[in-house]
Design a protein around this motif. Structure first.
Motif, short mmCIF file in Angstrom:
data_model
loop_
_atom_site.label_atom_id
_atom_site.label_comp_id
_atom_site.label_asym_id
_atom_site.label_seq_id
_atom_site.Cartn_x
_atom_site.Cartn_y
_atom_site.Cartn_z
N ALA A 1 102.43 36.76 -13.67
CA ALA A 1 102.64 37.54 -14.89
C ALA A 1 103.07 38.98 -14.60
N GLU A 2 102.39 39.64 -13.67
CA GLU A 2 102.70 41.05 -13.39
C GLU A 2 104.09 41.19 -12.78
N LYS A 3 104.40 40.30 -11.83
CA LYS A 3 105.71 40.34 -11.19
C LYS A 3 106.81 40.06 -12.21
N LEU A 4 106.59 39.05 -13.07
CA LEU A 4 107.58 38.70 -14.09
C LEU A 4 107.78 39.86 -15.05
N ALA A 5 106.69 40.52 -15.45
CA ALA A 5 106.79 41.64 -16.39
C ALA A 5 107.58 42.79 -15.77
N ASP A 6 107.32 43.08 -14.48
CA ASP A 6 108.05 44.17 -13.82
C ASP A 6 109.54 43.85 -13.74
N GLU A 7 109.88 42.61 -13.39
CA GLU A 7 111.29 42.23 -13.30
C GLU A 7 111.96 42.26 -14.67
N LEU A 8 111.26 41.81 -15.69
CA LEU A 8 111.81 41.84 -17.04
C LEU A 8 112.02 43.27 -17.53
N ARG A 9 111.08 44.14 -17.20
CA ARG A 9 111.20 45.54 -17.64
C ARG A 9 112.45 46.19 -17.04
N LEU A 10 112.70 45.95 -15.76
CA LEU A 10 113.89 46.50 -15.12
C LEU A 10 115.16 45.91 -15.72
N ALA A 11 115.14 44.61 -15.98
CA ALA A 11 116.32 43.96 -16.56
C ALA A 11 116.59 44.46 -17.97
N CYS A 12 115.53 44.68 -18.74
CA CYS A 12 115.70 45.20 -20.10
C CYS A 12 116.26 46.62 -20.09
N GLU A 13 115.75 47.43 -19.17
CA GLU A 13 116.27 48.81 -19.07
C GLU A 13 117.75 48.80 -18.73
N ALA A 14 118.16 47.91 -17.83
CA ALA A 14 119.58 47.82 -17.46
C ALA A 14 120.43 47.33 -18.63
N ALA A 15 119.84 46.50 -19.51
CA ALA A 15 120.58 45.96 -20.64
C ALA A 15 120.51 46.87 -21.87
N GLY A 16 119.74 47.96 -21.80
CA GLY A 16 119.65 48.89 -22.91
C GLY A 16 118.76 48.42 -24.05
N VAL A 17 117.78 47.55 -23.73
CA VAL A 17 116.82 47.11 -24.75
C VAL A 17 115.42 47.41 -24.26
N THR A 18 114.46 47.35 -25.17
CA THR A 18 113.09 47.69 -24.85
C THR A 18 112.25 46.43 -24.73
N LEU A 19 111.46 46.34 -23.67
CA LEU A 19 110.54 45.23 -23.51
C LEU A 19 109.26 45.54 -24.26
N ASP A 20 108.94 44.72 -25.27
CA ASP A 20 107.74 44.95 -26.07
C ASP A 20 106.50 44.29 -25.48
N GLY A 21 106.70 43.31 -24.64
CA GLY A 21 105.53 42.68 -24.05
C GLY A 21 105.83 41.32 -23.46
N VAL A 22 104.97 40.89 -22.54
CA VAL A 22 105.08 39.58 -21.91
C VAL A 22 103.70 38.94 -21.89
N THR A 23 103.58 37.72 -22.37
CA THR A 23 102.32 36.99 -22.27
C THR A 23 102.59 35.65 -21.59
N VAL A 24 101.65 35.20 -20.78
CA VAL A 24 101.76 33.92 -20.08
C VAL A 24 100.57 33.06 -20.48
N GLU A 25 100.84 31.82 -20.90
CA GLU A 25 99.76 30.92 -21.30
C GLU A 25 100.09 29.49 -20.90
N ARG A 26 99.05 28.70 -20.74
CA ARG A 26 99.22 27.28 -20.43
C ARG A 26 99.49 26.52 -21.72
N VAL A 27 100.44 25.60 -21.66
CA VAL A 27 100.72 24.72 -22.79
C VAL A 27 100.02 23.40 -22.51
N PRO A 28 99.01 23.04 -23.30
CA PRO A 28 98.29 21.78 -23.04
C PRO A 28 99.23 20.58 -23.05
#
Length: 307
Positions: free
Chosen positions: A61-88
């Motif tokens: 989760a933390e690694k994915l959030a960091d990578e997404l944040r950098l990608a969003c900054e490069a694309a000019g959009v704001t990352l509002d949040g990332v959640t990870v959950e198991r799908v039963p």
């Protein structure tokens, strides 16, 4: 449902205009991606996007959030949040259905079950609930392939169709609704095949379609039914290049191929790989950074009668 169907979902919310380009980096690693637009309740205008990435193993989760944040900054959009959950495992279908609006592509309109009673008149409906298998119409590659199928349908009829990497089955279903053709849809993911088979049933084309688990063109049914006069492959650039010789072997003289799943910068390499097999480019459909290609095989030379 067996334990092997258990999945993990990363839900990403972004804020900003337009479709974020962050998907290019992350969707190739995910098993499936679903995207829908978030509207501002006060203005009824788009305010952002929700992206659901599905994985067989729990992502970091933390690694994915960091990578997404950098990608969003490069694309000019704001990352509002990332959640990870198991799908039963017992809820993998219901948990991934999204109420996407109907999407028009040529003569087709791809819609979820929630919208089947409110479709535009004069279009061919394809019912696909967004879920685990790729291909609910909202992605540019699926949309462009449907447009390509529509344009081909205005020029000729096809009798044997093969969909390689069928995902949800949307392209194969579109072909079955265009022509009274024999259609084979295959995927190397058993979950995708299960979803596609159900979509085939829902859309009323099961009498003309077979949906099978297969890797590339390596299946006895594919070998028996070849050659095909139309091959569809909305996968990725590298496997398209790797499978170019097999595509040529399974394509009938004068047959057509619709290829996508590639970025515009990858189109040249995919075209070159198929030109080396004797195919030629008929059309290129660009939509954003994504590209679809329509290619044709040469017609068989006619033998001159002996005098």
């Amino acid at each position: 449902m067996t334990a092997e169907a258990e999945l993990w979902r990363a839900t990403v919310r972004t804020r900003g205009p337009g479709m974020p380009d962050v998907l290019e980096r992350f969707e190739e690693d995910a098993l499936s991606v679903s995207v829908f637009e978030i509207e501002d309740e006060a203005t009824a205008e788009a305010s952002g996007w929700q992206i659901d990435l599905f994985y067989r193993e729990p992502p970091e989760a933390e690694k994915l959030a960091d990578e997404l944040r950098l990608a969003c900054e490069a694309a000019g959009v704001t990352l509002d949040g990332v959640t990870v959950e198991r799908v039963p495992a017992t809820d993998w279908v219901g948990a991934t259905k999204l109420k996407l609006p109907p999407i028009e592509a040529g003569r087709f309109v791809v819609h979820g079950s929630h919208a089947r009673d409110a479709l535009p008149a004069g279009l061919v409906g394809i019912e696909i609930d967004a879920g685990l298998a790729f291909g609910s119409g909202e992605h540019a590659t699926t949309h462009s392939c449907l447009v390509a199928i529509d344009r081909l349908a205005r020029k000729r009829r096809f009798h044997r169709v093969l969909d390689v990497g069928c995902g949800s089955g949307v392209l194969a279903i579109a072909a079955a609704k265009c022509w009274p053709a024999e259609v084979i849809a295959l995927d190397n993911d058993p979950i995708a095949v299960r979803v596609a088979a159900e979509n085939v049933r829902i859309n009323g084309v099961a009498d003309r379609m077979r949906v099978i688990v297969a890797e590339g063109y390596r299946h006895p049914l594919v070998r028996r039914r070849a050659p095909f006069d139309l091959i569809l492959a909305n996968i990725l650039a590298d496997p398209l290049i790797e499978l170019a010789p097999a595509l040529r072997r399974h394509l009938a003289p004068g047959g057509h191929a619709v290829l996508s799943g590639l970025l515009d910068r990858q189109a040249g390499a995919v075209i070159a790989a198929h030109c080396r097999q004797g195919l030629h480019l008929l059309e290129r459909i660009d939509r954003g950074p994504w590209t679809a290609l329509v290619l044709a095989a040469p017609r068989a030379h006619r033998k001159h009668a002996r005098r």
